[in-house]
Design a protein around this motif. Structure first.
Motif, PDB file in Angstrom:
ATOM      1  N   GLU A  59       0.821  -1.209   0.000  1.00 14.06           N
ATOM      2  CA  GLU A  59       0.000   0.000   0.000  1.00 14.06           C
ATOM      3  C   GLU A  59       0.861   1.267   0.000  1.00 14.06           C
ATOM      4  O   GLU A  59       0.559   2.224  -0.701  1.00 14.06           O
ATOM      5  CB  GLU A  59      -0.933   0.021   1.212  1.00 14.06           C
ATOM      6  N   THR A  60       1.928   1.267   0.784  1.00 13.24           N
ATOM      7  CA  THR A  60       2.820   2.428   0.829  1.00 13.24           C
ATOM      8  C   THR A  60       3.469   2.648  -0.533  1.00 13.24           C
ATOM      9  O   THR A  60       3.560   3.781  -1.003  1.00 13.24           O
ATOM     10  CB  THR A  60       3.911   2.220   1.904  1.00 13.24           C
ATOM     11  N   GLN A  76       1.435   6.745  -6.843  1.00 18.49           N
ATOM     12  CA  GLN A  76       0.325   7.622  -7.196  1.00 18.49           C
ATOM     13  C   GLN A  76       0.650   9.082  -6.909  1.00 18.49           C
ATOM     14  O   GLN A  76       0.330   9.969  -7.707  1.00 18.49           O
ATOM     15  CB  GLN A  76      -0.953   7.200  -6.450  1.00 18.49           C
ATOM     16  N   MET A  77       1.298   9.331  -5.784  1.00 18.35           N
ATOM     17  CA  MET A  77       1.678  10.698  -5.435  1.00 18.35           C
ATOM     18  C   MET A  77       2.663  11.258  -6.459  1.00 18.35           C
ATOM     19  O   MET A  77       2.569  12.413  -6.862  1.00 18.35           O
ATOM     20  CB  MET A  77       2.278  10.737  -4.033  1.00 18.35           C
ATOM     21  N   GLN A  89       0.978  12.181  -9.605  1.00 15.92           N
ATOM     22  CA  GLN A  89       0.193  13.405  -9.442  1.00 15.92           C
ATOM     23  C   GLN A  89       1.077  14.645  -9.426  1.00 15.92           C
ATOM     24  O   GLN A  89       0.581  15.758  -9.316  1.00 15.92           O
ATOM     25  CB  GLN A  89      -0.618  13.334  -8.153  1.00 15.92           C
ATOM     26  N   LYS A 126       2.290   1.712  -3.494  1.00 15.55           N
ATOM     27  CA  LYS A 126       1.270   2.194  -4.431  1.00 15.55           C
ATOM     28  C   LYS A 126       0.966   3.671  -4.182  1.00 15.55           C
ATOM     29  O   LYS A 126       0.820   4.441  -5.127  1.00 15.55           O
ATOM     30  CB  LYS A 126      -0.011   1.380  -4.283  1.00 15.55           C
ATOM     31  N   GLN A 127       0.868   4.031  -2.916  1.00 16.45           N
ATOM     32  CA  GLN A 127       0.574   5.416  -2.574  1.00 16.45           C
ATOM     33  C   GLN A 127       1.699   6.339  -3.045  1.00 16.45           C
ATOM     34  O   GLN A 127       1.442   7.412  -3.582  1.00 16.45           O
ATOM     35  CB  GLN A 127       0.363   5.544  -1.068  1.00 16.45           C
ATOM     36  N   GLU A 155       5.854  12.765   3.764  1.00 12.37           N
ATOM     37  CA  GLU A 155       4.479  12.350   4.069  1.00 12.37           C
ATOM     38  C   GLU A 155       4.376  10.864   4.417  1.00 12.37           C
ATOM     39  O   GLU A 155       3.614  10.483   5.298  1.00 12.37           O
ATOM     40  CB  GLU A 155       3.573  12.663   2.878  1.00 12.37           C
ATOM     41  N   LEU A 156       5.156  10.019   3.730  1.00 11.66           N
ATOM     42  CA  LEU A 156       5.059   8.568   3.946  1.00 11.66           C
ATOM     43  C   LEU A 156       6.158   8.024   4.848  1.00 11.66           C
ATOM     44  O   LEU A 156       6.255   6.814   5.039  1.00 11.66           O
ATOM     45  CB  LEU A 156       5.083   7.841   2.598  1.00 11.66           C
ATOM     46  N   ILE A 160       6.962  13.328  -0.908  1.00 12.58           N
ATOM     47  CA  ILE A 160       6.530  11.944  -0.722  1.00 12.58           C
ATOM     48  C   ILE A 160       7.263  11.315   0.458  1.00 12.58           C
ATOM     49  O   ILE A 160       6.657  10.659   1.304  1.00 12.58           O
ATOM     50  CB  ILE A 160       6.766  11.122  -2.009  1.00 12.58           C
TER      51      ILE A 160
END
Length: 66
Positions: free
Chosen positions: A15-16, A22-23, A26, A18-19, A36-37, A33
């Motif tokens: 999930e991390t 995606q970030m 974007q 993929k996130q 934030e993660l 990134i």
């Protein structure tokens, strides 16, 4: 830099990853990134992006032991 004997590596969930991808798609920067993660290695993001561009969604599957 090669790994040192006994060195522990931080593992990131699917999930991390993929996130993060995606970030990046974007338009966010590596620094944004990472902050934030809570990712410590900029090179890790680059590896994930390279794999994603090559394999798409299949890049997140764990390929170890195959």
């Amino acid at each position: 830099m090669p790994a040192k004997k006994g060195q522990k590596f931080k593992l990131y969930s699917e999930e991390t990853k993929k996130q993060a991808i995606q970030m990046k798609l974007q338009g966010k920067t590596h620094r944004e990134i990472m902050k934030e993660l809570n990712i410590n290695d900029k090179g890790r993001l680059k590896v994930w992006m390279r794999k994603y561009k090559k394999l798409g969604e299949f890049s997140f599957l764990d390929q170890r032991g195959r």
